[in-house]
Design a protein around this motif. Structure first.
Motif, PDB file in Angstrom:
ATOM      1  N   THR A   1     -16.993  19.276  -7.848  1.00  0.00           N
ATOM      2  CA  THR A   1     -16.652  18.247  -8.838  1.00  0.00           C
ATOM      3  C   THR A   1     -17.494  18.412 -10.103  1.00  0.00           C
ATOM      4  OG1 THR A   1     -18.176  16.708  -7.775  1.00  0.00           O
ATOM      5  CG2 THR A   1     -15.877  16.549  -7.167  1.00  0.00           C
ATOM      6  N   MET A   2     -18.774  18.682  -9.916  1.00  0.00           N
ATOM      7  CA  MET A   2     -19.650  18.874 -11.079  1.00  0.00           C
ATOM      8  C   MET A   2     -19.288  20.150 -11.829  1.00  0.00           C
ATOM      9  SD  MET A   2     -21.628  16.315 -11.354  1.00  0.00           S
ATOM     10  CE  MET A   2     -22.821  16.939 -12.500  1.00  0.00           C
ATOM     11  N   ALA A   3     -18.961  21.211 -11.098  1.00  0.00           N
ATOM     12  CA  ALA A   3     -18.603  22.478 -11.733  1.00  0.00           C
ATOM     13  C   ALA A   3     -17.308  22.330 -12.526  1.00  0.00           C
ATOM     14  CB  ALA A   3     -18.473  23.574 -10.689  1.00  0.00           C
ATOM     15  N   ALA A   4     -16.332  21.616 -11.962  1.00  0.00           N
ATOM     16  CA  ALA A   4     -15.058  21.413 -12.653  1.00  0.00           C
ATOM     17  C   ALA A   4     -15.257  20.567 -13.907  1.00  0.00           C
ATOM     18  CB  ALA A   4     -14.058  20.748 -11.715  1.00  0.00           C
ATOM     19  N   GLU A   5     -16.071  19.539 -13.796  1.00  0.00           N
ATOM     20  CA  GLU A   5     -16.336  18.674 -14.946  1.00  0.00           C
ATOM     21  C   GLU A   5     -17.095  19.427 -16.031  1.00  0.00           C
ATOM     22  OE1 GLU A   5     -18.749  14.560 -15.724  1.00  0.00           O
ATOM     23  OE2 GLU A   5     -17.795  14.852 -13.779  1.00  0.00           O
ATOM     24  N   ARG A   6     -18.046  20.246 -15.636  1.00  0.00           N
ATOM     25  CA  ARG A   6     -18.832  21.023 -16.599  1.00  0.00           C
ATOM     26  C   ARG A   6     -17.943  22.024 -17.338  1.00  0.00           C
ATOM     27  NH1 ARG A   6     -22.756  22.645 -13.209  1.00  0.00           N
ATOM     28  NH2 ARG A   6     -21.686  24.586 -12.742  1.00  0.00           N
ATOM     29  N   LEU A   7     -17.037  22.681 -16.616  1.00  0.00           N
ATOM     30  CA  LEU A   7     -16.141  23.646 -17.252  1.00  0.00           C
ATOM     31  C   LEU A   7     -15.143  22.952 -18.169  1.00  0.00           C
ATOM     32  CD1 LEU A   7     -15.467  26.681 -17.301  1.00  0.00           C
ATOM     33  CD2 LEU A   7     -13.781  26.225 -15.537  1.00  0.00           C
ATOM     34  N   LYS A   8     -14.645  21.801 -17.735  1.00  0.00           N
ATOM     35  CA  LYS A   8     -13.662  21.064 -18.546  1.00  0.00           C
ATOM     36  C   LYS A   8     -14.286  20.525 -19.835  1.00  0.00           C
ATOM     37  CE  LYS A   8      -9.990  17.708 -17.793  1.00  0.00           C
ATOM     38  NZ  LYS A   8      -8.905  18.447 -18.357  1.00  0.00           N
ATOM     39  N   ASN A   9     -15.579  20.209 -19.808  1.00  0.00           N
ATOM     40  CA  ASN A   9     -16.259  19.673 -20.987  1.00  0.00           C
ATOM     41  C   ASN A   9     -16.956  20.749 -21.818  1.00  0.00           C
ATOM     42  OD1 ASN A   9     -15.485  17.047 -20.410  1.00  0.00           O
ATOM     43  ND2 ASN A   9     -17.238  16.720 -19.079  1.00  0.00           N
ATOM     44  N   ASN A  10     -16.846  21.995 -21.392  1.00  0.00           N
ATOM     45  CA  ASN A  10     -17.448  23.090 -22.145  1.00  0.00           C
ATOM     46  C   ASN A  10     -16.758  23.196 -23.507  1.00  0.00           C
ATOM     47  OD1 ASN A  10     -18.065  25.691 -23.200  1.00  0.00           O
ATOM     48  ND2 ASN A  10     -18.530  26.421 -21.150  1.00  0.00           N
TER      49      ASN A  10
ATOM     50  N   ARG B   1     -16.357  25.529 -25.532  1.00  0.00           N
ATOM     51  CA  ARG B   1     -15.609  26.770 -25.744  1.00  0.00           C
ATOM     52  C   ARG B   1     -14.219  26.723 -25.106  1.00  0.00           C
ATOM     53  NH1 ARG B   1     -18.155  32.747 -25.175  1.00  0.00           N
ATOM     54  NH2 ARG B   1     -16.328  33.849 -25.912  1.00  0.00           N
ATOM     55  N   HIS B   2     -14.094  25.988 -23.996  1.00  0.00           N
ATOM     56  CA  HIS B   2     -12.831  25.963 -23.254  1.00  0.00           C
ATOM     57  C   HIS B   2     -12.145  24.601 -23.283  1.00  0.00           C
ATOM     58  CE1 HIS B   2     -14.257  29.781 -21.787  1.00  0.00           C
ATOM     59  NE2 HIS B   2     -15.305  29.206 -21.220  1.00  0.00           N
ATOM     60  N   LYS B   3     -12.747  23.639 -23.928  1.00  0.00           N
ATOM     61  CA  LYS B   3     -12.260  22.258 -23.892  1.00  0.00           C
ATOM     62  C   LYS B   3     -10.811  22.129 -24.383  1.00  0.00           C
ATOM     63  CE  LYS B   3     -13.983  17.687 -24.836  1.00  0.00           C
ATOM     64  NZ  LYS B   3     -15.114  16.927 -25.327  1.00  0.00           N
ATOM     65  N   GLU B   4     -10.482  22.798 -25.462  1.00  0.00           N
ATOM     66  CA  GLU B   4      -9.124  22.701 -26.020  1.00  0.00           C
ATOM     67  C   GLU B   4      -8.068  23.242 -25.058  1.00  0.00           C
ATOM     68  OE1 GLU B   4      -8.255  23.228 -30.441  1.00  0.00           O
ATOM     69  OE2 GLU B   4     -10.014  24.482 -30.090  1.00  0.00           O
ATOM     70  N   TYR B   5      -8.408  24.290 -24.351  1.00  0.00           N
ATOM     71  CA  TYR B   5      -7.441  24.918 -23.445  1.00  0.00           C
ATOM     72  C   TYR B   5      -7.248  24.107 -22.167  1.00  0.00           C
ATOM     73  CZ  TYR B   5      -8.360  28.843 -26.527  1.00  0.00           C
ATOM     74  OH  TYR B   5      -8.488  29.637 -27.633  1.00  0.00           O
ATOM     75  N   LEU B   6      -8.286  23.379 -21.752  1.00  0.00           N
ATOM     76  CA  LEU B   6      -8.239  22.650 -20.485  1.00  0.00           C
ATOM     77  C   LEU B   6      -7.923  21.167 -20.657  1.00  0.00           C
ATOM     78  CD1 LEU B   6     -11.337  24.315 -18.804  1.00  0.00           C
ATOM     79  CD2 LEU B   6      -8.929  24.818 -18.408  1.00  0.00           C
ATOM     80  N   GLU B   7      -7.619  20.747 -21.872  1.00  0.00           N
ATOM     81  CA  GLU B   7      -7.314  19.338 -22.119  1.00  0.00           C
ATOM     82  C   GLU B   7      -6.131  18.837 -21.296  1.00  0.00           C
ATOM     83  OE1 GLU B   7      -7.897  17.051 -26.275  1.00  0.00           O
ATOM     84  OE2 GLU B   7      -7.125  19.084 -26.408  1.00  0.00           O
TER      85      GLU B   7
END
Length: 158
Positions: free
Chosen positions: A46-55, A57-63
């Motif tokens: 859960t923490m890893a997914a949240e960290r990647l989603k809020n990164n 660099r990748h935030k726009e793609y994972l919105e």
């Protein structure tokens, strides 16, 4: 939102999240491979997914990808790192009505409860639904039960 995710998946070597998205302005379909760093077989998904989603660099793609979907992808990666086959990971996402939830650990129980909540919300009838009916009356017929010999004995004592 400039990017709309169409499909997402995982790549095991190296551990990565694969996103196929459409650029909304140019309508071009592209693929982006996002490496999952600092993630091991003992990591919290859960923490890893949240960290990647809020990164940033990748935030726009994972919105447009839900947090639940990101967690599922990280669970698949973590299970692969632990040596489980892909079928095992995918089977853990399905609800089995005969499964005893009392025997699950807290992590798996929380995942199953989340799946049940999601399924409930999907099947829920709301007042503004076209097939909503208020005050449904259902007649439950009583089934006859076979009496056991020990039932007869106890009736005489009272």
């Amino acid at each position: 939102m400039r990017f709309e995710a169409k499909r997402c998946g995982v790549q095991f070597s190296p551990p990565s999240i694969v996103i196929i998205y459409v650029h909304t302005e140019t309508k071009k379909v592209r693929k982006r491979i996002i490496p999952v760093r600092n993630f091991s077989k003992n990591s919290d998904y859960t923490m890893a997914a949240e960290r990647l989603k809020n990164n940033p660099r990748h935030k726009e793609y994972l919105e447009s990808v839900s947090q639940c979907q990101m967690e599922k992808l990280h669970i698949i990666l973590r299970d692969h790192m632990q040596g489980f086959p892909l079928e095992h990971s995918l089977a853990s996402f399905h609800l089995n009505p005969d499964e005893d939830l009392n025997k699950l650990d807290d992590d798996k129980l929380a995942r199953k409860k989340g799946q049940m909540d999601e399924l409930f919300e999907k099947n829920r009838k709301r007042i503004d639904d076209p097939d909503f009916v208020y005050d449904i009356e259902v007649d439950f017929t009583k089934t006859t039960q076979d009496k056991c010999s020990w039932d007869n004995d106890s009736d005489n004592e009272f």
